[in-house]
Write an enzyme that holds these catalytic residues in place. Structure first.
Site, short mmCIF file in Angstrom:
data_model
loop_
_atom_site.label_atom_id
_atom_site.label_comp_id
_atom_site.label_asym_id
_atom_site.label_seq_id
_atom_site.Cartn_x
_atom_site.Cartn_y
_atom_site.Cartn_z
N ASN A 1 -10.83 -2.61 -5.54
CA ASN A 1 -9.99 -1.69 -6.28
C ASN A 1 -10.73 -1.34 -7.85
O ASN A 1 -10.41 -0.30 -8.32
CB ASN A 1 -8.66 -2.14 -6.25
CG ASN A 1 -7.69 -1.86 -5.16
OD1 ASN A 1 -6.70 -2.86 -5.00
ND2 ASN A 1 -8.06 -0.92 -4.37
N ASP B 1 0.90 -1.24 -0.08
CA ASP B 1 -0.05 0.02 0.05
C ASP B 1 0.94 1.25 0.03
O ASP B 1 2.07 1.29 0.59
CB ASP B 1 -0.82 0.08 1.22
CG ASP B 1 -2.01 0.97 1.32
OD1 ASP B 1 -2.40 1.36 -0.20
OD2 ASP B 1 -2.68 1.45 2.08
#
Ligand code: IPE
Ligand code: IPE
Ligand code: MG
Length: 260
Positions: free
Chosen positions: A86, A38
């Site tokens: 996502n 991330d």
């Protein structure tokens, strides 16, 4: 040069200053490491770049960490590259991520072959664009006999979707009389997950400081050791990864039991 138990054929040169890691125990490295990569967007924002440039830089870190894991003898590396959630990102960003992924899969073929790495994908592969599925299929076929390390890419992966899929598959088999509902154990459940046959992760690393799981490997991380670093994924390095492994080696894993 990192010291490894057995020097492997075709291993890559490794330029880490190992004087920093003298108490790294090569005898007790985790078998399975999972990483939530991330922070690409924040890395780009800090440099006034666009998010896609962050993802591009993040892909370089993937290469570095795959090499590192292979070299120190980790058996399975699972990287969270794209979640089911996502897909909700702007179309442009999703398209750029998919192109980067296809490019990465093509450019890494030789590296994976030279280093005896087997590529595998977990997640809703059927949702990926055709060109990505094609690149995946090619890389997976090419590396299918490699045994040095299993490199699992989590793509369009979500832990809840994985559970739903498992329940459906088990329910269908029960309905057809192929599974007796009374004999369903966790082994049966585990055999219907994407990670069938793989040991659970020993260590889960998340970069960029968020203290959450974000729908990653919900069943498999029941007793996984978790390490969160503030470092943004594009800045993550071999050195930091080795320090995390050292930290892991000093933990006491009890699995709900007592320590003696
Ligand atoms: C991780 O970086 C890459 C993916 C989730 C695909 P992010 O894109 O989530 O970066 P941040 O969290 O916005 O910094
Ligand atoms: C987790 O990162 C998913 C991946 C690394 C692929 P996200 O950036 O999507 O997670 P949240 O939104 O911060 O929970
Ligand atoms: Mg993020």
């Amino acid at each position: 040069m990192i010291y490894v138990k057995k020097k492997r054929k075709n291993s890559l040169s490794f330029n880490t200053d190992f004087s920093l890691h003298t108490d790294f125990d090569t005898a007790s490295i985790p078998s399975h490491v999972a990483i939530i990569m991330d922070g690409n967007g924040r890395w780009a924002k800090k440099r006034m770049l666009n998010r896609v440039q962050g993802h591009r830089k993040g892909a370089e870190t993937v290469r570095t960490i795959v090499e590192c894991c292979r070299e120190i003898g980790i058996s399975i590396l699972t990287l969270y590259a794209f979640s089911t959630e996502n897909w909700q990102r702007p179309k442009m960003e999703v398209a750029a991520l998919m192109s980067l992924l296809a490019k990465f899969l093509k450019s890494e073929q030789k590296n994976m072959l030279d280093n005896n790495i087997r590529l595998n994908a977990i997640g809703q592969i059927e949702r990926l664009p055709e060109h990505v599925r094609q690149a995946l299929h090619e890389a997976m076929t090419l590396t299918k006999n490699n045994e040095g390390m299993l490199f699992n890419l989590a793509l369009s992966y979500g832990g809840r979707a994985e559970i739903v899929r498992m329940v459906r598959d088990v329910a269908i088999k029960a309905k057809e009389g192929r599974i007796d509902p009374d004999s369903i154990t966790y082994e049966v459940v585990s055999d219907h997950l994407y990670t069938k046959g793989m040991p659970d992760p020993d260590l889960l690393v998340r970069t960029s400081g968020e203290m959450r799981i974000s729908n990653f490997l919900l069943c498999q991380i029941a007793y996984t050791e978790i390490f969160v670093t503030d470092t943004l994924w594009p800045d993550f390095s071999k050195e930091e990864f080795l320090r995390i492994l050292q930290n892991y080696q000093h933990r006491e894993r009890r699995f709900g039991s007592t320590n003696n």
